[in-house]
Design a protein around this motif. Structure first.
Motif, short mmCIF file in Angstrom:
data_model
loop_
_atom_site.label_atom_id
_atom_site.label_comp_id
_atom_site.label_asym_id
_atom_site.label_seq_id
_atom_site.Cartn_x
_atom_site.Cartn_y
_atom_site.Cartn_z
N GLY A 194 -50.69 -51.63 14.16
CA GLY A 194 -51.14 -52.96 13.78
C GLY A 194 -52.14 -53.01 12.64
N GLN A 195 -52.69 -51.86 12.23
CA GLN A 195 -53.61 -51.85 11.09
C GLN A 195 -52.81 -51.81 9.79
OE1 GLN A 195 -55.82 -48.40 12.72
NE2 GLN A 195 -57.69 -49.56 12.21
N LYS A 196 -53.38 -52.41 8.74
CA LYS A 196 -52.75 -52.41 7.43
C LYS A 196 -53.47 -51.42 6.51
CE LYS A 196 -50.70 -57.02 7.23
NZ LYS A 196 -50.56 -58.26 6.42
N LEU A 197 -52.70 -50.80 5.64
CA LEU A 197 -53.27 -49.95 4.60
C LEU A 197 -53.34 -50.74 3.30
CD1 LEU A 197 -51.35 -46.58 5.13
CD2 LEU A 197 -53.63 -47.16 5.95
N ALA A 198 -54.50 -50.71 2.66
CA ALA A 198 -54.67 -51.35 1.36
C ALA A 198 -54.80 -50.26 0.32
CB ALA A 198 -55.90 -52.25 1.35
N ALA A 199 -53.74 -50.03 -0.45
CA ALA A 199 -53.78 -49.05 -1.54
C ALA A 199 -54.45 -49.72 -2.74
CB ALA A 199 -52.37 -48.58 -1.87
N LEU A 200 -55.75 -49.55 -2.86
CA LEU A 200 -56.52 -50.34 -3.82
C LEU A 200 -56.31 -49.92 -5.26
CD1 LEU A 200 -59.75 -50.62 -1.67
CD2 LEU A 200 -58.14 -52.47 -2.20
N LEU A 201 -55.97 -48.65 -5.49
CA LEU A 201 -55.55 -48.22 -6.82
C LEU A 201 -54.27 -47.40 -6.67
CD1 LEU A 201 -55.65 -47.93 -9.80
CD2 LEU A 201 -57.46 -46.22 -9.60
N PHE A 202 -53.17 -48.08 -6.87
CA PHE A 202 -51.85 -47.47 -6.69
C PHE A 202 -50.97 -48.02 -7.80
CE2 PHE A 202 -48.25 -46.27 -3.70
CZ PHE A 202 -48.68 -44.97 -3.52
N THR A 203 -50.31 -47.14 -8.54
CA THR A 203 -49.52 -47.59 -9.68
C THR A 203 -48.06 -47.17 -9.52
OG1 THR A 203 -49.69 -45.62 -11.11
CG2 THR A 203 -51.57 -47.16 -11.12
N LEU A 204 -47.26 -47.57 -10.48
CA LEU A 204 -45.83 -47.27 -10.45
C LEU A 204 -45.57 -45.77 -10.31
CD1 LEU A 204 -43.19 -49.05 -10.83
CD2 LEU A 204 -43.11 -48.07 -13.12
N ALA A 205 -46.41 -44.96 -10.96
CA ALA A 205 -46.23 -43.50 -10.89
C ALA A 205 -46.37 -42.99 -9.47
CB ALA A 205 -47.26 -42.81 -11.80
N GLU A 206 -47.35 -43.53 -8.72
CA GLU A 206 -47.57 -43.08 -7.35
C GLU A 206 -46.50 -43.63 -6.40
OE1 GLU A 206 -50.31 -42.29 -9.85
OE2 GLU A 206 -50.56 -44.35 -9.18
N VAL A 207 -46.03 -44.86 -6.66
CA VAL A 207 -44.93 -45.40 -5.85
C VAL A 207 -43.71 -44.51 -6.00
CG1 VAL A 207 -43.32 -47.34 -5.60
CG2 VAL A 207 -45.76 -47.79 -5.92
N HIS A 208 -43.41 -44.11 -7.23
CA HIS A 208 -42.27 -43.23 -7.48
C HIS A 208 -42.45 -41.89 -6.78
CE1 HIS A 208 -38.72 -41.85 -9.68
NE2 HIS A 208 -39.38 -40.73 -9.95
N GLY A 209 -43.66 -41.36 -6.85
CA GLY A 209 -43.93 -40.07 -6.22
C GLY A 209 -43.86 -40.13 -4.71
N LEU A 210 -44.30 -41.23 -4.13
CA LEU A 210 -44.30 -41.38 -2.68
C LEU A 210 -42.91 -41.70 -2.14
CD1 LEU A 210 -46.02 -41.49 -0.09
CD2 LEU A 210 -46.47 -43.91 -0.59
N GLY A 211 -42.16 -42.50 -2.92
CA GLY A 211 -40.83 -42.93 -2.48
C GLY A 211 -40.87 -44.29 -1.81
N LEU A 212 -39.80 -45.06 -1.97
CA LEU A 212 -39.78 -46.43 -1.47
C LEU A 212 -39.81 -46.51 0.05
CD1 LEU A 212 -37.28 -48.32 -3.83
CD2 LEU A 212 -39.76 -48.48 -3.75
N GLU A 213 -39.24 -45.54 0.73
CA GLU A 213 -39.25 -45.59 2.19
C GLU A 213 -40.67 -45.66 2.73
OE1 GLU A 213 -37.08 -45.95 4.52
OE2 GLU A 213 -35.28 -45.92 3.27
N ALA A 214 -41.57 -44.88 2.14
CA ALA A 214 -42.97 -44.87 2.59
C ALA A 214 -43.79 -45.98 1.95
CB ALA A 214 -43.60 -43.52 2.26
N ALA A 215 -43.45 -46.38 0.71
CA ALA A 215 -44.29 -47.33 -0.03
C ALA A 215 -43.88 -48.79 0.17
CB ALA A 215 -44.24 -47.00 -1.52
N GLN A 216 -42.70 -49.05 0.67
CA GLN A 216 -42.21 -50.43 0.77
C GLN A 216 -43.18 -51.33 1.51
OE1 GLN A 216 -38.80 -50.99 3.53
NE2 GLN A 216 -39.03 -48.80 4.02
N GLY A 217 -43.36 -52.54 0.94
CA GLY A 217 -44.23 -53.53 1.57
C GLY A 217 -45.68 -53.46 1.15
N LEU A 218 -46.09 -52.38 0.49
CA LEU A 218 -47.48 -52.27 0.05
C LEU A 218 -47.79 -53.33 -0.99
CD1 LEU A 218 -48.06 -48.42 -0.45
CD2 LEU A 218 -49.17 -49.88 1.24
#
Length: 399
Positions: free
Chosen positions: A246-270
């Motif tokens: 139930g807790q949310k993660l706030a990725a306060l400094l996250f860019t396209l490069a990190e989304v690509h590196g993490l992958g959409l399965e893990a990053a979706q909805g951020l």
């Protein structure tokens, strides 16, 4: 956009005397950043390519003088960065240093550059101190800062009911600034901060920090870190079932490069905040595709911001008829910023370049129809709302 820049450069060159007051008969720009550590994709070699693109699009010369771009890896260490900068200035005839990912590095090099009377344009560092108490008449801050991130991502989550926060913070100037700016904004909106824990840069094990955040009971865990640190935090948070609880993660400094590196399965909805997205307009898409042709990656706000900073620096030299730092600084403050990165941007008295920023949501894998098209733009935040009022920044240069 490229044709527009080339035409603008050509018109300026034709209208300006062939002989200008250029030191050493050339213009030399240094791109100093992390090329081997946690921020290597965040800026790194891609910012160097963005700077070279800007020079090529400008025409390769100012007046009849060649433009050269050099680069070095500061390894996220302020002492190494300062030594490189000193050598560049004293021996290698570098006129200006840009990018400067890592706030401790950015502050150190800006202070040295103030002493040497050299222009710095930070596009990778985040701390608001660059245009606050430690501002410089020769220092400029492009692309984003911790206040804009707090207003964008922090504001969105508070509006959604995330009114209690716990911070997991990188233990250096950037992390402190991001935590402070977001905390202040959350509290100004009626929220609360239950606590914080700090981790070393380039950590690999976040388990103890995440357990403290989980046990805090806060609705939102603010990740006041960046690059690979944020990617690793999010991956390990999934192992602890934090968002499932139930807790949310706030990725306060996250860019396209990190989304690509993490992958959409893990990053979706951020939710995240950037000041540039390659697929936002036809002009940004054209720039993004040209950038990808030479790098294999789409640009984030740091890469596009570096392109903009180099372009504006060259325009300022052209307008001043000189690369004298005082004359160039005056023109950087005076000229509007209109390029693929920013429209109607303006440089305030404290050196902050003010332009719009964008609140994003990372798409679900099923929503992606094109490679690297990872974002939905949820809102445009006007620059005057995203950035600190220069009169309240604490910069002694602001009258």
């Amino acid at each position: 956009m490229r044709h527009f820049l080339l035409t603008t450069a050509a018109v300026g060159l034709a209208a300006t005397p062939a002989l200008a007051d250029l030191s050493d008969g050339k213009v030399k720009i240094g791109i100093l950043n992390d090329q081997s550590g946690v921020y290597a994709d965040f800026g790194g070699k891609y910012s160097y390519e963005a700077a070279k693109m800007a020079v090529e699009d400008f025409g390769g010369k100012v007046f009849d003088a060649p433009i050269e771009v050099v680069t070095a890896d500061h390894q996220n260490k302020a002492d190494i960065a300062s030594n490189i900068a000193r050598q560049w200035y004293d021996t290698d005839q570098v006129d200006s240093i840009m990018e400067l990912t890592s706030s401790s590095v950015g502050l150190a090099v800006q202070a040295l550059s103030k002493e040497k009377k050299k222009i710095t344009i930070n596009t990778g560092a985040a701390t608001t101190e660059l245009t606050g108490a430690q501002c410089s008449p020769y220092g400029f801050h492009w692309a984003y800062d911790t206040h804009a991130l707090a207003v964008g991502t922090g504001g969105a989550l508070v509006k959604e009911g995330g009114d209690s926060w716990f911070f997991l913070t990188a233990d250096y100037a950037f992390g402190y600034s991001l935590e402070e700016n977001t905390s202040n904004f959350v509290k100004s909106q009626g929220g609360s901060v239950t606590g914080a824990v700090r981790h070393p840069l380039a950590s690999t094990d976040f388990s103890s920090f995440l357990l403290q955040a989980q046990s805090s009971g806060a609705k939102v865990i603010g990740l006041a870190n960046a690059g690979m640190d944020t990617q690793n935090t999010i991956k390990q948070a999934a192992e602890f079932g934090i968002t499932q609880g139930g807790q949310k993660l706030a990725a306060l400094l996250f860019t396209l490069a990190e989304v690509h590196g993490l992958g959409l399965e893990a990053a979706q909805g951020l939710n995240l905040t950037e000041s540039f997205y390659w697929n936002r307009t036809p002009e940004t898409a054209e720039f993004g595709k040209r950038f990808k042709e030479r790098t294999g990656a789409m640009p984030n706000m740091v890469h596009a911001g570096t392109y903009s900073a180099v372009t504006q620096y060259l325009k300022a030299i052209q307008a001043a008829g000189s690369d004298d730092p005082d004359a160039v600084s005056a023109k950087l403050h005076e000229l509007p910023v209109n390029d693929v990165f920013a429209q109607n941007g303006k440089v305030a008295a404290n050196g902050r370049m003010i332009s719009d920023v964008y609140l994003m949501e990372v798409k679900k894998p099923s929503e992606v129809t094109e490679d690297w098209d990872y974002y939905k733009v949820l809102a445009t935040i006007p620059g005057d709302q995203a950035y600190i009022d220069p009169a309240k920044s604490g910069c002694p240069l602001v009258k």
